[in-house]
Scaffold this motif. Sequence first.
Motif, PDB file in Angstrom:
ATOM      1  N   SER A 166      21.698 -25.909  14.657  1.00  0.00           N
ATOM      2  CA  SER A 166      22.948 -25.731  15.394  1.00  0.00           C
ATOM      3  C   SER A 166      22.695 -25.764  16.896  1.00  0.00           C
ATOM      4  O   SER A 166      23.477 -26.342  17.659  1.00  0.00           O
ATOM      5  CB  SER A 166      23.640 -24.426  14.987  1.00  0.00           C
ATOM      6  OG  SER A 166      22.870 -23.293  15.355  1.00  0.00           O
ATOM      7  N   ASP A 218      19.564 -23.272   9.924  1.00  0.00           N
ATOM      8  CA  ASP A 218      20.862 -23.476  10.566  1.00  0.00           C
ATOM      9  C   ASP A 218      20.836 -23.077  12.034  1.00  0.00           C
ATOM     10  O   ASP A 218      21.454 -23.740  12.881  1.00  0.00           O
ATOM     11  CB  ASP A 218      21.951 -22.677   9.835  1.00  0.00           C
ATOM     12  CG  ASP A 218      22.447 -23.368   8.580  1.00  0.00           C
ATOM     13  OD1 ASP A 218      22.026 -24.522   8.324  1.00  0.00           O
ATOM     14  OD2 ASP A 218      23.265 -22.776   7.847  1.00  0.00           O
ATOM     15  N   TRP A 238      29.092 -23.893  11.443  1.00  0.00           N
ATOM     16  CA  TRP A 238      28.365 -23.190  12.505  1.00  0.00           C
ATOM     17  C   TRP A 238      29.289 -22.717  13.620  1.00  0.00           C
ATOM     18  O   TRP A 238      29.167 -21.601  14.112  1.00  0.00           O
ATOM     19  CB  TRP A 238      27.302 -24.102  13.119  1.00  0.00           C
ATOM     20  CG  TRP A 238      26.220 -24.542  12.203  1.00  0.00           C
ATOM     21  CD1 TRP A 238      25.738 -23.867  11.110  1.00  0.00           C
ATOM     22  CD2 TRP A 238      25.475 -25.765  12.274  1.00  0.00           C
ATOM     23  NE1 TRP A 238      24.750 -24.583  10.503  1.00  0.00           N
ATOM     24  CE2 TRP A 238      24.554 -25.753  11.193  1.00  0.00           C
ATOM     25  CE3 TRP A 238      25.485 -26.860  13.130  1.00  0.00           C
ATOM     26  CZ2 TRP A 238      23.663 -26.800  10.959  1.00  0.00           C
ATOM     27  CZ3 TRP A 238      24.595 -27.895  12.912  1.00  0.00           C
ATOM     28  CH2 TRP A 238      23.690 -27.870  11.840  1.00  0.00           C
TER      29      TRP A 238
END
Length: 351
Positions: A299, A295, A335
């Motif tokens: 992101s 992530d 996020w």
Amino acid sequence: MKNKPQATGRNAGHTACIPPNYSRLIARVLGLQARDLPTLLTQTGLSVDQLMQDDTLLTSTQQMQILQNALRMTDDELFGLRIGQCLTPTTHGAMGFLASSSPNLLIALKAFETYLPTRADFSHLELKRSEYYWECYCYFDMALDADVHRVISEAYASILFQCAEFIIGRPVEGARTCFSFAEPDYSTRYAEFLPGDIEFLSPELILKIPAFLCDIPNAAANNENYSLALRQCQSMLQKLPLKTNNWTHRLQKLMLSQPPGVLSEEEAAAMMFISKRTLARRLDLEGRSFRSIRDEILSQQASSYLLNSTMSVDAIAAILSYHDSSNFRRAFKRWFQLTPDQYRKQAIRQS
């Protein structure tokens, strides 16, 4: 800071990646003259000429020795706090440039979380979301002398809160700092350097920032600078030598060497010649997971594409290997607490 399992391989403490400007700053805080520098460098194997050259890189072992030497050369109980106060974002190279040009504080903190190893490979950060705060857990990856531990803990707290104040444009109200050492005699002086409440004897060093502050747009955000610094940081991270125990860095480098988002946990484990279960267990010992590392990278890449291109959200989703753009939109909202369209519009309003 509570020490995580420390490196045990032959490269532990011997990878040179720490720039000399931190040690030169220590010398300035101590008020040293040229004749005093050999004492600061005792047992490091470094010459004064090497210290003064910008292309010199120190190992974590050398950096810790310099801190120990510095503590022997001063009786200033506020030494760690004074160092932290002098360490503005510009002293942290591409990582500091990335943080200071980030769209908001949350993205800046994620920059520190991902790229701190490019500046100080003896430590790492982990962000966690609680009900009211974004909490920054700070760890050392090597054994430290108690006084060095305290000094670096104080310096890290000062560094991150300075960065936060720069980005939100005001003092960090409602912050909390949880130190893992006992309360020192000079604790009443902390208010001169750190915002909010201070606690001691915490299991870890934890810096807590109210979550709503992390969404405030950075008035100094610069999309072009952010994109440039991000590419520099990614390149530096890929070039870092592997540490035998640091599975987080291994996985980050592996992910950055593959097309975005395509590497599965099973494939990553196989490429490291271990099982998926073993990889998960080793990451857990470092306070990380495959998903959290994936992530972080996705992101940052998504943010860069939105800020620095005119590509549609569907196109960005495809580039990042999301076969369904609705899944990408949900992930993006998780996020950044904004949809991709809201994120891009916010950046346009700031520019």
